[in-house]
Design an enzyme around this catalytic site. Structure first.
Site, PDB file in Angstrom:
ATOM      1  N   CYS A   1       1.020  -1.264   0.049  1.00 39.31           N
ATOM      2  CA  CYS A   1      -0.197   0.038   0.309  1.00 39.31           C
ATOM      3  C   CYS A   1       0.877   1.218  -0.323  1.00 39.31           C
ATOM      4  CB  CYS A   1      -1.101   0.177   1.052  1.00 39.31           C
ATOM      5  SG  CYS A   1      -1.441   1.417   2.148  1.00 39.31           S
TER       6      CYS A   1
ATOM      7  N   CYS B   1      -0.326   4.309  -5.972  1.00 42.26           N
ATOM      8  CA  CYS B   1      -1.467   3.571  -5.006  1.00 42.26           C
ATOM      9  C   CYS B   1      -1.996   1.740  -6.041  1.00 42.26           C
ATOM     10  CB  CYS B   1      -3.208   3.455  -5.402  1.00 42.26           C
ATOM     11  SG  CYS B   1      -4.060   3.319  -4.337  1.00 42.26           S
TER      12      CYS B   1
END
EC number: 5.1.1.3
Length: 262
Positions: free
Chosen positions: A75, A189
């Site tokens: 992440c 992302c």
């Protein structure tokens, strides 16, 4: 090292599957646990203080429970905010996820790079530092696109996601100053590579890159002399809240055979 000791992948949702997939391609016999902190989803809209507190504490409990050989923060938002705290808290190797600005600079001919991430990621000083170190001669255009995170989650849950919706979420980056000259886009992302097909259709003149393959190579390097089971095993996916039920049917393609909520 126990051959059955897993690799732990961690994200707020399904985005880390874009890191798990290339890792499984390099290490097909590696056992793994994938944890989706969907109780805290979406990280990109949370404050830095929330993430800096939540992620190390949760990962500490997960390491105690599953005894992994290595943890991967799959992440970008959690990595750019909490990676140092996690490494200080855990007594095992921790691999983070950072925007692929260096390879983007190597590819860009126009010297204009788009960085597409969450709102939290694109405002981090970490991005400034990467740009200064590896892309000092480039213009960096950033855009936080939280709608893309939701669209990626919806796509993995089997819902219809249109190119029009993906284009609308990312278009402000190209409407910004110098945005019309972007030739390389960084998917900052881990959710966004799950929408690569739609992004390529929406913006056909842009080369999109992400950090997944590089992270996989790093994991392979760090575990290069360690034993693995002789045969591939089904992985485990752990949620911190009840997941969308249609999502469970799509996990088999990622080698996941067991899903549970803690």
């Amino acid at each position: 090292m126990d051959a059955n000791s897993p690799i732990l992948f961690f994200d707020s949702g399904v985005g880390g599957l874009s890191v798990l997939e290339p890792t499984r391609a390099l290490l097909p016999n590696a056992p793994f646990i994938y944890v989706a902190d969907n109780a805290g989803y979406p990280y990109g809209k949370r404050s830095e203080a929330e993430i800096a507190s939540r992620v190390p504490a949760l990962l500490g409990r997960l390491v105690e429970r599953f005894h992994p050989r290595l943890a991967v923060i799959a992440c970008n938002t959690a990595s750019t905010i909490a990676l140092d705290q996690v490494r200080s808290a855990l007594d095992l190797p921790v691999v983070g996820t950072v925007p692929a600005i260096k390879p983007a600079a190597e590819l860009s001919k126009n010297r204009v790079i788009g960085v597409l991430g969450t709102e939290a990621t694109v405002r981090q000083p970490y991005v400034d530092n990467l740009a200064a170190e590896f892309a000092a001669d480039c213009t960096i255009v950033r855009h936080g696109a939280p709608d893309l995170v939701d669209l990626a989650e919806a796509k993995l849950a089997g819902e219809d996601v249109t190119v029009k919706a993906v284009r609308a979420a990312a278009q402000p980056m190209f409407d910004a100053e110098a945005g019309d000259r972007i030739d390389v886009g960084v998917l900052a992302c881990t959710h966004f590579p799950l929408l690569l097909s739609e992004l390529e259709q929406a913006f056909p003149g842009v080369t999109w890159i992400d950090g997944g393959p590089g992270i996989a190579r790093r994991i392979a390097y760090l575990t290069r002399e360690q034993p693995w089971p002789s045969e591939p095993e089904e992985g485990i996916m752990v949620f911190t809240a009840e997941p969308r039920s249609p999502l469970l049917g799509t996990l088999a393609q990622y080698g996941i055979g067991d899903a549970r909520t803690i």
